[in-house]
Scaffold this active site. Sequence first.
Site, PDB file in Angstrom:
ATOM      1  N   ASN B 577     -64.235   8.022 -26.606  1.00  0.00           N
ATOM      2  CA  ASN B 577     -63.524   7.158 -27.549  1.00  0.00           C
ATOM      3  C   ASN B 577     -63.915   5.717 -27.250  1.00  0.00           C
ATOM      4  OD1 ASN B 577     -61.398   5.343 -28.518  1.00  0.00           O
ATOM      5  ND2 ASN B 577     -60.338   7.213 -29.128  1.00  0.00           N
ATOM      6  N   LYS B 579     -62.958   2.912 -28.329  1.00  0.00           N
ATOM      7  CA  LYS B 579     -61.908   1.893 -28.206  1.00  0.00           C
ATOM      8  C   LYS B 579     -61.211   1.984 -26.841  1.00  0.00           C
ATOM      9  CE  LYS B 579     -59.126  -0.072 -31.599  1.00  0.00           C
ATOM     10  NZ  LYS B 579     -58.331   0.147 -32.815  1.00  0.00           N
ATOM     11  N   GLU B 653     -62.375   3.281 -12.983  1.00  0.00           N
ATOM     12  CA  GLU B 653     -62.541   2.464 -11.784  1.00  0.00           C
ATOM     13  C   GLU B 653     -63.854   1.707 -11.695  1.00  0.00           C
ATOM     14  OE1 GLU B 653     -60.852   5.984  -9.903  1.00  0.00           O
ATOM     15  OE2 GLU B 653     -60.012   4.625  -8.412  1.00  0.00           O
TER      16      GLU B 653
END
Lengths: 260, 686
Positions: B577, B579, B653
């Site tokens: 995704n 976004k 991360e």
Amino acid sequence: MLRDEPTLTPLAGCTDLYVALNFGTLKDTRFLDLWRLDRLRKIELRGGALSIGALATFTDLIRSTLVRKRLPMLAAAARDVGGVQIQNRGTIGGNVANASPAGDTLPVLAAADAVVVLQQAGGIRRVPFDGFYTGYRQTVRRPGELIVGIEIPPVRGRQFFRKVGTRAAQAISKIVMAGILGPATGSGRTARIALGSVAPTVVRVPRTEAALASGASIEAVQRTLMEEIAPIDDLRSTAEYRRRVAANLLARFVCGASRG
Amino acid sequence: MAEKAPGVLAVIHHGNAPTLYRPDNDFMSASKPGEARVVFEDDRVHYSGQYVAIIVAETLEQARYAAELVQVSYAVEDPTIETDAALDSAYLPDEFFGEKLTTTRGDPDVALSRAAVTHAATYTTPIEHHNPIEPSASVAVWNGDELTLYETTQWVAGARKTVAQTLGMPEEKIHIVSPFIGGGFGCKGFVWPHSILSAVAAKRVNRPVKLNLTRKHMFSACGHRSETKQYVQLGAERNGRLVAIDHDTVVQTSMVDEFVEACGNTSRFLYSCPNVRVRHRAVRVNVATPTPMRAPGENPGLFALESALDELAYLLNMDPVELRIVNHADVNEQARRPWSSKYLKECYRMGAERFGWAKRAPQPGSMRDGNVLVGWGMATATYPGIRSPGAAKVRLLQDGHVDVVSATQDMGGGTYTTMAQIAADVMGIAIERIRTVLGDSLLPPAPVSGGSMTTASILPATRKAAQDALSKLRHLAATMPASPFTNRRPDDIVAEGGRVFPKGAHPSSGLPYEDVLKRTNQTEIEGEGYTEPGPERDKYAFQSFGAQFVEVRVDPEIAKVQISRVVSAFDVGKIVNAKTARSQGYSGVVMGVGVALMEHTVYDSRDGSIITSNLADYAIPVNADTRSIDILFVDKPDPFIDSDGLGARGLGEITVTGVAPAVANAVYHATGRRIRDLPITPDKLL
């Protein structure tokens, strides 16, 4: 009410009070809420002086055309206070009363030779800003007295305000400086300079101002300033940083102003 | 006195607490307290902020008032707070989450002594606190011998087992609920004492108890990133080829447990180098136990390694990007395995191009904008491509809705969204019809929302569950009497795009999914999906890579660094995704800017108390501290990360790694000042 119970703690925007409450450092247990005294929110011209009610919020200061015209450095200082929510709640009277050496608007008021208007049941007295603070978080306000307003006489000359914080916004200052540089007279220039976060209270620097008035070189004036202030090492910065940045800000102010 | 204060229901402390048990404290088996010592276990205070009593009252105000009345008498001892004060007793911890902490390859000493160019320096990073905007909280509700804990946890399965072991209860009697989390960054990964305290208190007063941590508690009660002191030595040939890397780290751990910030482990394989030594030592201090904080190890470790590489680039008179390309590791030389997929060179190229790196004048202080010093710096980013076993279920309901469920968590990274998206893709229906349910220990088991493993662990399971639901739907359709599917085998029936229809026929000849349920009187169909890593883990090294490019503007008069531009390019496999992925990028960069310029927890070395335990004194960036942030992805699938063809590694991360060294390198480029001690505050630059 204050006459009957002079130890009541006046409160307005509570932006400092709630912090103390949350930290568990708030000693006071009884308060007097001033928030709805709309009469103390006025910003107007009175007898040539700019009169600002103690309950004027930072947002009021930013929006006031009078403040922007007469004392733009106060609007600049108000813009640097906290975030929008704090600007909506925090008041200039509270900033003065809280007496933090890091208060953002205090150097502006010191440099502008402001007068603090104190009122109690018996009457009104006016205290020059320079004499208002007696020590770290200590003022001459007596129990039973209320800060009702600030009066600022007309200011002539170029105004300057600069805050250096731990980040780009919503920061407590490492150092804050306000100044007014008058037109050149003979050899030197009249100047009024005030600094925050470099001493237990906000301070004016008369020896630095005198050096500027005498027409000393900018390097000499900077040296005077670095000797005159007594900053400390703390969480937010070091004494050395504050001393040198104060000198750099002064040079920027003076040299920038003479160019204009 | 506190016990008699108005509204007080209970005061619980070491003297009257129920018996509690130390859990296994084994991450791999989902038993992981924040610290091994159980709350109220003994009457010793090991660090400032340690709980000594809990007060339950009718109201919060009454509890706070009573807390002020509690008198604790101490035999005062001198605490050890500073790393330097404990250096003499530094020890060599053995392992960290199964990884060796001391390794040597080749002979770094000889290689360093013979190297044409060497660089050696010490880099230090301070204690940092996660500070999610939502502080941790726990609400405990007992129903007979069953306990429900409403938690702020990144790991409902871990919380269930750890709480069960601590309370001495069967796991089945404990229900953990944590549907929404206002940020975690690692401090909500393991079970901290407040969750045990709320359960103990609720039992004692026989009614539900709510325990919320204050911001101040967040600085002592749920972990932090250890201070690190890293001595890095690099040896290189004149052409830039690395011949030796020696990365020697000292970290802090607490008196009551061991947690090691494994700074050097990335240095074993990030670049091609024949002689590598990595060592970690730990010192015990009177500070709470450290815990993982977004990219534990990589974040401070890359500050040291990537700063050192920048210094080496100047010694060699070489472009920093070029130096990294010259030393590109074509395989993982530590594990001696090929990468599952690696597009690091592509990251350098994409990032440099977007940033305009080619126009960089290398001389420090040479790029100015009027009075302002401009600096450009870069660094490599990296984080492992971790994957764990995970399960999900997909339920197709008669009303046409689809429930996607798993005992995973969403810290704000977008797990709700991506799970729904995968199910919608497989089932060919609008995402509005999908409901994701997660954060509940009763749901199919899932790993901790940590280690950037959620995407690679849960999305393949979700996909499998959705496929299973469709398969069951086809089988169900085949049983329908008097229908378009009469006499058809399941294999001759297609379920896609929201409709079930005979193979070869037009979809309009069939029925919507839900009609098959209605006409067969089924309330729902449940598809199950379970996936786990397999033998590919022994064949390949799974690692994500990236490149961070940073522009700083430094006002020399106040020595303040403004981050004016960041371009980050990441290779994290397939982007599920765009976004939510980009948002992870923004947040990693902003957090990295905090690490680089602001974040620093200050302790009073006399008594170990924390001086900066609020968000005014512990500065994190605001919007105005970062300007333009550009997040780019290579977006090429990892062919081996999962066997289901998704090809996505996690990216929570990696995005924070490399930011701090890129900033430090840019600051050097702007000012000629090399700051090796984070954060880069103005007083260090003046």
